[in-house]
Design an enzyme around this catalytic site. Sequence first.
Site, mmCIF file in Angstrom:
data_model
loop_
_atom_site.group_PDB
_atom_site.id
_atom_site.type_symbol
_atom_site.label_atom_id
_atom_site.label_comp_id
_atom_site.label_asym_id
_atom_site.label_seq_id
_atom_site.Cartn_x
_atom_site.Cartn_y
_atom_site.Cartn_z
ATOM 1 N N CYS A 235 -3.189 15.637 2.824
ATOM 2 C CA CYS A 235 -2.850 15.110 4.189
ATOM 3 C C CYS A 235 -1.439 15.201 4.093
ATOM 4 O O CYS A 235 -0.940 15.886 5.559
ATOM 5 C CB CYS A 235 -2.967 13.296 4.878
ATOM 6 N N HIS A 367 -3.360 7.648 3.130
ATOM 7 C CA HIS A 367 -3.182 8.787 4.817
ATOM 8 C C HIS A 367 -1.553 8.588 5.177
ATOM 9 O O HIS A 367 -1.407 7.386 4.889
ATOM 10 C CB HIS A 367 -4.460 7.905 4.503
ATOM 11 N N ASP A 388 -4.601 14.136 13.297
ATOM 12 C CA ASP A 388 -5.643 13.659 11.672
ATOM 13 C C ASP A 388 -5.937 15.072 11.327
ATOM 14 O O ASP A 388 -6.383 15.649 11.421
ATOM 15 C CB ASP A 388 -6.158 12.555 11.900
#
Length: 454
Positions: A235, A367, A388
């Site tokens: 991520c 995250h 995202d």
Amino acid sequence: MLVCDVCGQALSSETAVRRHLRRTHLGRQPRCPLCGVATAPGCEELRRHIEAAHPEPGPPGARRPELAEGLPECPFCGEAAGRELEAHVRARHGHLLGAPGTGGNIRDLELAQRLQTEEDKRQRSEEEKREREEFKKLQRQYGLDNSGGYKQQFLKNMEREVDRGRMQPFEYHKRKADMMECLAFGIDDGKTKTSGIIEALCKYYQNENKDVRRVWLSTGVDHFHSSLGDRGWGCGYRNFQMLLSSLLQNSLYNDCLRDTTLIPSIPKIQSMIEDAWKEGFDPHGASHFNNRLHGSKAWIGACEIYSLLTNLRIKCQIIDFHKPTGPMGTHPRLFEWVLHYYSTDNEGGAKVVCTSKPPIYLQHQGHSRTVVGIEEKKNKTLCLLLFDPGCPSQEMQKLLKQNSDGTSLKLLRRFVGSLKEKQYQIVAVDGVLSLEEKAARCHASQVLTSEKIP
């Protein structure tokens, strides 16, 4: 064959029993090991005294019911004493120990001390084993277990897809060849990219008349999501790709990015971070990764993004929202900061403001996401718009065909009550650094502490 009634040791004769009692349990004067009362010589007399004065439930020789399994036993009464064996002996049977130099009784104390030492050693060994297992678990979780990186995971996951019948062998070989070519040139293959979302949002908000009072949007940002090669750990890299896609469209950063005209692949980004460490940025953070990211599945965060951008002479700052500032663990100060970031120099009366501001890197434990804009509702509440990396292209492409009711915006919208992590960090870009400023920041990063919002 006779048996000692105190410790159960098998002995050959009555004489051997007396000698055993004197040397092992009672010294020169036979005394009860439970109350200290002197008894006549002989095992039989001592046994009679114990049975009369200290009866216990159950048949003779039965194990004490309260005795715990696996713990050191007191050599006098047989009770499980655990780590407190020595303290137990001194408190309960101190009258048996005698003064220093009294011979056999001292051996019992030495035995108790030895048993306690062995128990302490066993406990330490178990604790060290648990710590090693936890450390290995964390290494696996954060990609630091030398299990390979993007390339290895990509190939392994494709092989799994072939085995499950979800991918044909010819497709496997084609995608493998494409991946190897992209890695060789250090560029992203673009297969997880969705472009044009910011432009579609701008058109939608122009016609939205329900509850949005004003909205501010970043300069055009491409969305990148995780692929077979970085699923579960990529991520941070994907968010950097999103940020970079916006900077590449802004002429202000042309000079900084003249060597980075295309979006780099994840292994290339890892090498770029390593280059920043070699320049002297964030030595503490570099040591956490053993100064190596390339070929690993290591997670990165705000500090690595800061080092990478600063090494490219892109001016940025880390803001640490280190604790909630609202009820029920919320962070309204974070929302206010983002509103100020976008609305500065954009205070006009237009409902939709397409700013020149780059997106914001947003990090929390486990995250990270990219802030691409913020809504102000008619009731004055704020709502962040987030890209995202965990959201696949199929979902993001729905935003390109925006319905009049805006239902697909649920993918992006996050209200104050939606962000309740204990701590957040953001990396915000704001201009270009001179060579002197870059050198100063490199020096400062060696003792850098994030600016904290009170």
